[in-house]
Design an enzyme around this catalytic site. Structure first.
Site, mmCIF file in Angstrom:
data_model
loop_
_atom_site.group_PDB
_atom_site.id
_atom_site.type_symbol
_atom_site.label_atom_id
_atom_site.label_comp_id
_atom_site.label_asym_id
_atom_site.label_seq_id
_atom_site.Cartn_x
_atom_site.Cartn_y
_atom_site.Cartn_z
ATOM 1 N N ASP A 126 8.996 -3.729 -22.101
ATOM 2 C CA ASP A 126 9.520 -2.363 -22.859
ATOM 3 C C ASP A 126 8.486 -1.400 -22.248
ATOM 4 O O ASP A 126 7.174 -1.144 -22.332
ATOM 5 C CB ASP A 126 9.068 -2.585 -24.190
ATOM 6 C CG ASP A 126 9.749 -1.638 -25.073
ATOM 7 O OD1 ASP A 126 10.799 -1.518 -25.461
ATOM 8 O OD2 ASP A 126 8.886 -0.655 -25.399
ATOM 9 N N ASN A 134 12.336 11.337 -22.400
ATOM 10 C CA ASN A 134 13.847 11.312 -22.635
ATOM 11 C C ASN A 134 14.331 12.408 -23.477
ATOM 12 O O ASN A 134 15.261 13.228 -23.182
ATOM 13 C CB ASN A 134 14.439 10.063 -23.291
ATOM 14 C CG ASN A 134 15.759 9.970 -22.970
ATOM 15 O OD1 ASN A 134 16.285 10.127 -21.683
ATOM 16 N ND2 ASN A 134 16.546 9.384 -24.047
ATOM 17 N N HIS A 139 18.740 13.281 -21.225
ATOM 18 C CA HIS A 139 19.163 11.921 -20.808
ATOM 19 C C HIS A 139 19.382 11.899 -19.466
ATOM 20 O O HIS A 139 19.239 10.740 -18.857
ATOM 21 C CB HIS A 139 20.655 11.588 -21.681
ATOM 22 C CG HIS A 139 20.264 11.580 -22.955
ATOM 23 N ND1 HIS A 139 19.495 10.341 -23.751
ATOM 24 C CD2 HIS A 139 20.708 12.413 -24.108
ATOM 25 C CE1 HIS A 139 19.600 10.528 -24.808
ATOM 26 N NE2 HIS A 139 20.158 11.815 -25.355
ATOM 27 N N ASP A 143 17.724 8.671 -17.178
ATOM 28 C CA ASP A 143 18.544 7.772 -16.603
ATOM 29 C C ASP A 143 17.853 7.591 -15.248
ATOM 30 O O ASP A 143 17.728 6.563 -14.490
ATOM 31 C CB ASP A 143 20.200 8.190 -16.445
ATOM 32 C CG ASP A 143 20.753 7.923 -17.666
ATOM 33 O OD1 ASP A 143 20.344 7.603 -18.684
ATOM 34 O OD2 ASP A 143 21.754 8.725 -17.643
ATOM 35 N N ASP A 169 15.379 0.813 -23.037
ATOM 36 C CA ASP A 169 14.179 0.911 -21.946
ATOM 37 C C ASP A 169 13.447 -0.560 -22.069
ATOM 38 O O ASP A 169 12.437 -0.594 -21.768
ATOM 39 C CB ASP A 169 13.212 1.929 -22.537
ATOM 40 C CG ASP A 169 12.635 1.645 -23.885
ATOM 41 O OD1 ASP A 169 13.327 1.105 -24.786
ATOM 42 O OD2 ASP A 169 11.596 2.337 -24.318
#
Length: 540
Positions: A126, A134, A139, A143, A169
Site C-alpha cells: 500500500d 493525487n 489524477h 495515474d 494504490d
C-alpha cells in the site's frame, strides 16, 4: 454451441446431403432410364428430374455456406469473449492482472503438478502519502505514478512471482517460494527500496514510500484468508511508522480478534449509552478553592472491568462513532451539572476528529439548551494534534464555540512540535501544562524552566494556565510560588464517578470554612494518596 460442435455439425450435414444426393440420383436415374426404355418418358418427368437434381446439388452448397457463416460467427464470438475475459482480468491502467485473477492464481500454485511449492506468500503493498500527491497534482499525475509503480514491481518479480494491482494504490505480489530457506522479507525489502526511489518526470517529481504486509499460506487457508492476513500485517506496518514491513503471525491475529471483539462491544455500549463520565477536581492553586471538574470518559465493560479512554476512544474514532459517543457523554455531564453549585465549571475533551465536523458547535448548542446549562460554565479542551493539520479550520471552529459563551483550552501544551505557533494563531482562552513537565518538577531543573517559561508566556498573552498531574506538595508549592492559577492531579483527587462528586464538593466547602487547615490540599477524596496518608496518621 462451441466452435468444435459447429464444425462437427457442418460435416454431418455435408455427409447427409451427399448421401441424399446419391440416393436421389440413383432412384431418379433408375426411374428415368426405365421410363425411357419403355418409351413412356414424358415432359413432366423431365422437369421433375431436373428440379430434383438442382435441389440435390444446391442443398449441400447452401448447408455448407450457412454453417460456414455460423462457424465464422462463433469464432468471432469466442475471440470477443476471450478479449473481454482478458480485459476483465487485467488492470487497464497498469496492464497488471487485477483482483479477479488473484484467487485463481493462488489456487493454480497450490494445485500445480507435483504439489505446491515450499511456501506460498502474499506481499500486500500500500502506497504511503499517495492521496496528497493525487489531490495536489491531479489524477493524471496519480495515474503516471501508479503506472511506474507497476513497472517497478514487474521488474522485481522472478519466474515464480506475479504482481497484481488490487485497486486504488494497493498492489500485491504472489510469491511461490521454491526452497525451504526462502525468506519473503527479501523481495519485500527490495520492493520497499524500489518504491523509495524518486518518481521523476521532466517537469515534476514525487517521493513515495510503501507499507508492506506479508502473509504465508497455511493449511486450510483460502485465497481470501491469505489476502486478509496480509492486509492485517500491512496495517501493522502502517502503525509502526509507514515505509516498513510487517509479517503476519498468530499474536497479530489474536490482537486483531481482540480488537474486533472490542469494536463489537463498543458499538453495543454506545447503542446502550453505557460510556460514563468520571470527574477530576480543578482547584485554584493560590486559595485552594474548588473551581470545577474535568470530565473523563470511562467504559464499564461487563467482563473486562473499567476500560480507560486511551483504549476505546481511538476505536470510536476509527468506527465513526466518536460524535455520537461524545454527545452522549456531554449530555450526561450536563445532567450532573444541574445539581452542582452554579459557580462550578466543567472541562470537556474534544477529539481531533470532531474538530473537522462543520456542525460541532450546533450540536453542542443543542445539548446546552436541552439541559439549560449556561455556556460560560463550560470549557472545551483541544489538543495540538487536533488543530495542527488544518489551522484555518480550527480557527473557524474555535470562534463558533466561543460564540456559544464557552471557553476553549489548548490541552497538553508543550508536548507537540508547534505549540507556540498554534498558540499565537488561535484564540484560546487558556492552556494546560502537560503532566510530564509537572511530575517531580523539583528533581528536573529543565522541566522547572519550561514551566516557568510557559507561565511567563501565558501571563504576557493574558490567558489562564492549568497544571495537570500534581501529585506532591512540593509540586503544588512550586506552582503556587510561580503564579500558576489552576491545578489538578492525584494530590487533590483521582477521577471519581458521578456518585462521589457531591462528597468532593462538600469536602471542598468544609475545607473553605476551616482556614486553619489551609495548608492541606483543599479537595481530597477517599481515593487520594494524600487522604490515604492522612487517614494512616489519624489511625496511628
Amino acid at each position: 454451441m462451441t466452435f468444435r460442435q459447429s464444425i462437427l455439425e457442418c460435416a454431418v450435414l455435408v455427409v447427409l446431403a451427399f448421401l441424399a444426393l446419391h440416393i436421389g440420383w440413383s432412384v431418379a436415374a433408375f426411374d428415368w432410364v426405365a421410363a425411357f426404355s419403355a418409351g413412356q418418358r414424358t415432359g413432366t418427368q423431365d422437369i421433375l428430374a431436373t428440379v430434383f437434381f438442382v435441389v440435390a446439388l444446391a442443398l449441400p452448397v447452401w448447408l455448407i455456406r450457412s454453417n460456414w457463416r455460423l462457424v465464422t460467427a462463433l469464432r468471432e464470438r469466442a475471440r470477443a469473449e476471450a478479449r473481454a475475459l482478458d480485459v476483465s482480468r487485467r488492470d487497464p491502467l497498469t496492464g497488471l492482472p487485477n483482483r479477479r485473477v488473484y484467487p485463481d492464481l493462488v489456487q493454480d500454485i497450490l494445485t500445480q503438478p507435483g504439489g505446491p511449492p515450499v511456501g506460498v506468500f502474499v506481499l500486500l503493498i500500500d502506497l504511503d502519502r499517495f492521496k496528497p500527491i493525487n489531490d495536489m497534482r491531479g489524477h493524471e499525475a496519480g495515474d503516471m505514478i501508479l503506472t511506474e509503480v507497476a513497472a517497478r514491481l514487474r521488474r522485481l518479480c522472478g519466474p515464480f512471482d506475479t504482481a497484481i494491482r488490487l485497486g486504488g494504490d494497493e498492489f500485491a505480489i504472489v510469491v511461490a517460494g521454491q526452497t525451504a530457506d526462502f525468506d519473503p522479507t527479501v523481495p519485500a525489502m527490495a520492493a520497499l527500496d524500489a518504491l523509495r526511489d524518486p518518481f521523476a518526470w521532466p517537469d515534476w517529481s514525487a517521493d513515495l514510500s510503501a507499507s508492506i504486509g506479508i502473509a504465508r499460506w497455511a493449511h486450510g487457508d483460502t485465497p481470501a484468508d491469505l489476502l486478509r492476513k496480509a492486509d492485517q500485517a500491512m496495517y501493522r506496518a502502517k502503525d509502526n511508522g509507514r515505509g516498513c514491513l510487517a509479517v503476519y503471525d498468530e499474536d497479530l491475529g489474536d490482537s486483531l480478534r481482540h480488537k474486533a471483539m472490542l469494536e463489537l462491544d463498543l458499538r453495543r455500549a454506545i447503542d446502550a449509552d453505557q460510556i460514563i463520565p468520571y470527574f477530576q477536581p480543578v482547584v485554584e492553586i493560590e486559595t485552594g478553592r474548588l473551581l470545577g471538574f474535568e470530565a473523563l470518559a470511562r467504559w464499564p465493560h461487563p467482563t473486562s472491568g473499567m476500560i480507560p479512554p486511551d483504549q476505546f476512544v481511538p476505536v470510536a474514532e476509527e468506527l465513526g462513532l466518536i460524535d455520537r459517543m461524545s454527545d452522549q457523554l456531554f449530555a450526561r455531564c450536563c445532567i450532573e451539572m444541574q445539581g452542582w453549585d452554579p459557580t462550578l465549571r466543567l472541562s470537556f475533551n474534544l477529539s481531533p476528529v470532531q474538530l473537522c465536523q462543520g456542525v460541532l458547535a450546533a450540536r453542542i448548542a443543542a445539548i446546552l439548551r436541552a439541559h439549560d446549562i449556561d455556556g460560560h460554565r463550560i470549557e472545551f479542551e483541544i489538543t495540538e494534534t487536533a488543530v495542527i493539520t488544518d489551522i484555518d479550520r480550527a480557527y473557524t471552529v474555535i470562534l463558533e464555540l466561543r460564540a456559544l459563551g464557552v471557553e476553549v483550552s489548548l490541552d497538553d501544551f508543550g508536548t507537540g512540535t508547534s505549540s507556540l505557533a498554534v498558540l499565537s494563531r488561535l484564540p484560546f482562552n487558556s492552556i494546560k501544562i502537560d503532566r510530564s513537565f509537572v511530575i517531580d518538577i523539583g528533581r528536573h531543573p529543565e522541566n522547572a524552566k519550561i514551566v516557568c517559561g510557559v507561565l511567563a508566556l501565558a501571563d504576557s498573552l493574558g490567558i489562564d494556565v492549568t497544571a495537570e498531574g500534581i501529585e506532591q506538595i512540593a509540586e503544588l508549592d512550586f506552582l503556587r510560588q510561580n503564579g500558576c492559577g489552576k491545578g489538578q492531579g492525584y494530590l487533590f483527587s483521582r477521577p471519581v464517578p458521578a456518585s462521589e462528586v457531591a462528597d468532593l464538593i462538600k469536602s471542598a466547602c468544609d475545607m473553605a470554612r476551616a482556614p486553619e487547615r489551609a495548608t492541606v490540599p483543599p479537595v481530597q477524596s477517599l481515593h487520594s494518596p494524600v487522604a490515604l496518608r492522612n487517614r494512616g496518621r489519624a489511625n496511628g
